[in-house]
Scaffold this active site. Structure first.
Site, PDB file in Angstrom:
ATOM      1  N   ASP A 228      44.963 -31.192 -20.668  1.00  0.00           N
ATOM      2  CA  ASP A 228      46.067 -30.361 -21.140  1.00  0.00           C
ATOM      3  C   ASP A 228      46.782 -31.047 -22.304  1.00  0.00           C
ATOM      4  O   ASP A 228      47.033 -32.257 -22.283  1.00  0.00           O
ATOM      5  CB  ASP A 228      47.048 -30.130 -19.980  1.00  0.00           C
ATOM      6  CG  ASP A 228      48.114 -29.119 -20.294  1.00  0.00           C
ATOM      7  OD1 ASP A 228      47.760 -27.954 -20.560  1.00  0.00           O
ATOM      8  OD2 ASP A 228      49.302 -29.493 -20.282  1.00  0.00           O
ATOM      9  N   GLU A 292      42.236 -29.521 -24.657  1.00  0.00           N
ATOM     10  CA  GLU A 292      43.065 -28.441 -25.185  1.00  0.00           C
ATOM     11  C   GLU A 292      43.843 -29.043 -26.355  1.00  0.00           C
ATOM     12  O   GLU A 292      44.836 -29.742 -26.158  1.00  0.00           O
ATOM     13  CB  GLU A 292      44.031 -27.904 -24.124  1.00  0.00           C
ATOM     14  CG  GLU A 292      44.895 -26.764 -24.652  1.00  0.00           C
ATOM     15  CD  GLU A 292      46.193 -26.572 -23.877  1.00  0.00           C
ATOM     16  OE1 GLU A 292      46.651 -25.420 -23.778  1.00  0.00           O
ATOM     17  OE2 GLU A 292      46.760 -27.566 -23.394  1.00  0.00           O
TER      18      GLU A 292
END
Length: 567
Positions: A228, A292
């Protein structure tokens, strides 16, 4: 349970449940299915999806033909951002199951030849994480506070935030705490929700801790990590004001050059890659890192997947591209010629848990706004699926994408849970509409999401029309979106030309996108509103509409084995 401390990659030990030395590099052409655990399948009747539910549905995922699953966060969390506010990186939230249940899920997935990726959140943690509560208790200047970004406020009494940075979820990126003596005290940085405190990655304890987290899950047999906010972590020394910070309370600036994409973050990924590569080399069980990376420049994105950093980074430009032939061609070329030039394939993606669903985007609808022309959106989404699955590289499918689910645009405001909605006082609708629990069986309670009799309502309500998209109904129709995906993924395995061979564009009439892979496979996409002649002559392998023949209908796509080609 806590991992043994391995200060160097060479000291780690793996208990991976299977060896796949002959399958190294599987991720290069993989189809990975994103499981938003909370909304996938509820196994215990509490209205919330869990790991037991994922385990129950593994046969469905096997029949879909995917190579891997990516599980959104299932760690202990107060759920202010549905798991992305992690309170303990080394356990399972009781709402989702147990570590033993996770281990059973991994074993069962591996038996079905499905890899398992998990979601790691290194930029920030929950304010209920033990480190953060210790930091608040320890007071200003303590080593415990050094693990985060604590700072004195500006103004006569320290009543103003330390700088002008904005939160991505709206409002200031700072929150003031009450000190142990009961007085207003320092501020801490949160680039997302105020319940998510940013780690200070310049403090040596932070990278050391996350290397333990990697080993803990690699030792449990996971095949890789989705990372993330991989462009985050480091902040510029001194935390200076952002000259272009927005004054608007409702929006944050994702391009803050002082908060994102610092050069030092690449050192983190080199260290993580060394750990992953050691596990791969020593066990034959490959471990991969998928980032990401929220940068807008394609060349900067490519830098994250150099040979000694991340294996792949999601190519979000493809997701954001409208249904326009020239824009699609341009973004595909940027991915092929820039990202893939690193030697790592493009990770194509049309949907995820943070974006309105592609059917609604292509339909002209929006969360909290119009529904749009759903039939048009569905036609385009079917064609886009074939386009994505024919491009060189890997593909990521978000749960429900294979069912053609539109966005739920009209959830009642009092039921919305996304902190983005609440922090912007409703100005930004948030992401709940793409997270509604899946419809499995049109004739059962909760559409089969929860066991019968359903003891609790689903955590987000399923609209009545969801039943028309349920898995049981789609299995009855050979022309359903589910069958489209199943057949396309199966063909990727059976027909070498779909995933191998040189990519080259074909000349077409306006509004049409066509390319060949190798010598015999072609993908043709009609982005126009009129039927068009096929630019190649061949046998139709698969199509998004049944009427495909010498002409390709509007907003459709076809795969062909080519007999001849007019150059």
């Amino acid at each position: 349970m806590r991992p043994a401390r391995h200060p160097h990659p060479q000291a780690a030990r793996s208990s991976g449940s299977h060896s796949d030395q002959g399958n190294l590099g599987w991720w290069r052409q993989a189809v990975t299915y994103q499981v938003y655990v909370r909304s996938f399948q509820d196994s215990d009747g509490d209205g919330v999806g869990d790991l037991g539910g994922v385990r129950q549905r593994l046969p469905y995922l096997r029949s879909l033909g995917v190579d891997a699953i990516w599980l959104n966060p299932f760690f202990p969390s107060p759920q202010h951002d549905h798991g992305y506010d992690v309170a303990d990186y080394l356990d399972v939230d009781p709402q989702y199951g147990t570590l033993e249940g996770f281990d059973a899920l991994v074993r069962d997935a591996h038996r079905l030849d499905i890899k398992v990726l998990i979601d790691v959140v290194p930029n920030h943690c929950s304010i209920e994480h033990a480190w953060f509560t210790a930091a608040v208790a320890a007071g200003p200047g303590s080593p415990e506070r050094g693990r985060f970004h604590f700072a004195d406020g500006r103004g006569a009494q320290g009543e103003l935030p330390p700088n002008n940075w904005r939160s991505i979820f709206g409002g200031p990126a700072w929150r003031r705490i009450i000190e142990p003596d009961g007085t207003p005290g320092q501020w801490y940085l949160h680039t997302f929700a105020e319940e998510q405190a940013d780690f200070n990655w310049r403090h040596p304890a932070v990278p050391a801790y996350f290397e333990e987290v990697l080993r803990f899950w690699f030792d449990r047999g996971v095949d890789g990590l989705r990372i993330d906010v991989a462009h985050g972590l480091h902040k510029q020394e001194g935390l200076p004001d952002h000259d272009s910070a927005l004054d608007d309370e409702l929006t944050g600036d994702p391009n803050n050059p002082h908060a994102w994409n610092q050069l030092e973050v690449h050192d983190v990924w080199r260290r993580w890659r060394a750990i992953a590569d050691w596990y791969t080399a020593s066990t034959g069980h490959e471990r991969v890192l998928i980032g990401e990376v929220g940068v807008l420049d394609t060349a900067e994105l490519a830098a994250y997947q150099r040979p000694d950093e991340l294996h792949q980074s999601f190519f979000f430009e493809f997701l954001r591209t409208p249904w326009d032939v020239e824009q699609l061609r341009s973004v595909i070329d940027r991915g092929r010629l820039t990202v893939a030039a690193t030697g790592s394939p493009v990770a194509w993606v049309l949907n995820n848990h943070d974006m309105p669903r592609v059917v609604t985007r292509y339909a002209g609808g929006a969360p909290g706004g119009p529904v749009g022309d759903i039939e048009l959106g569905l036609s385009r989404a079917r064609a886009a699926a074939l386009l994505m699955l024919a491009l060189p590289g890997s593909a990521f499918i978000y749960q429900g994408e294979e069912l053609g689910l539109p966005e739920v645009t009209d959830l009642p405001e009092h039921l919305l849970t996304d902190p983005m909605f609440h922090r912007t006082a409703g100005a930004r609708r948030g992401r709940d509409g793409c997270r509604v629990p899946l419809p499995w069986d049109s004739g059962r309670d909760a559409l089969g999401f929860s066991p019968e009799p359903a003891a609790a309502t689903t955590w987000l309500p399923q609209p009545d029309w969801f039943g028309y998209h349920a898995v049981d109904r789609q299995l009855e129709s050979g022309e359903s979106m589910l069958h489209l995906y199943r057949e396309a993924i199966a063909l990727r395995r059976r027909v070498p030309g779909i995933t191998q061979g040189e990519f080259r564009w074909l000349p077409t009439e306006p509004g049409v996108l066509a390319f060949m892979r190798g010598d015999g496979f072609a993908c043709v996409v009609n982005c126009s509103s009129r039927p068009v002649c096929m630019p190649v002559d061949g046998h139709v392998l698969h199509a998004s509409k049944a009427e495909v023949g010498e002409k390709l209908p509007p907003d459709s796509a076809a795969w062909l084995l080519v007999r001849a080609c007019d150059e």
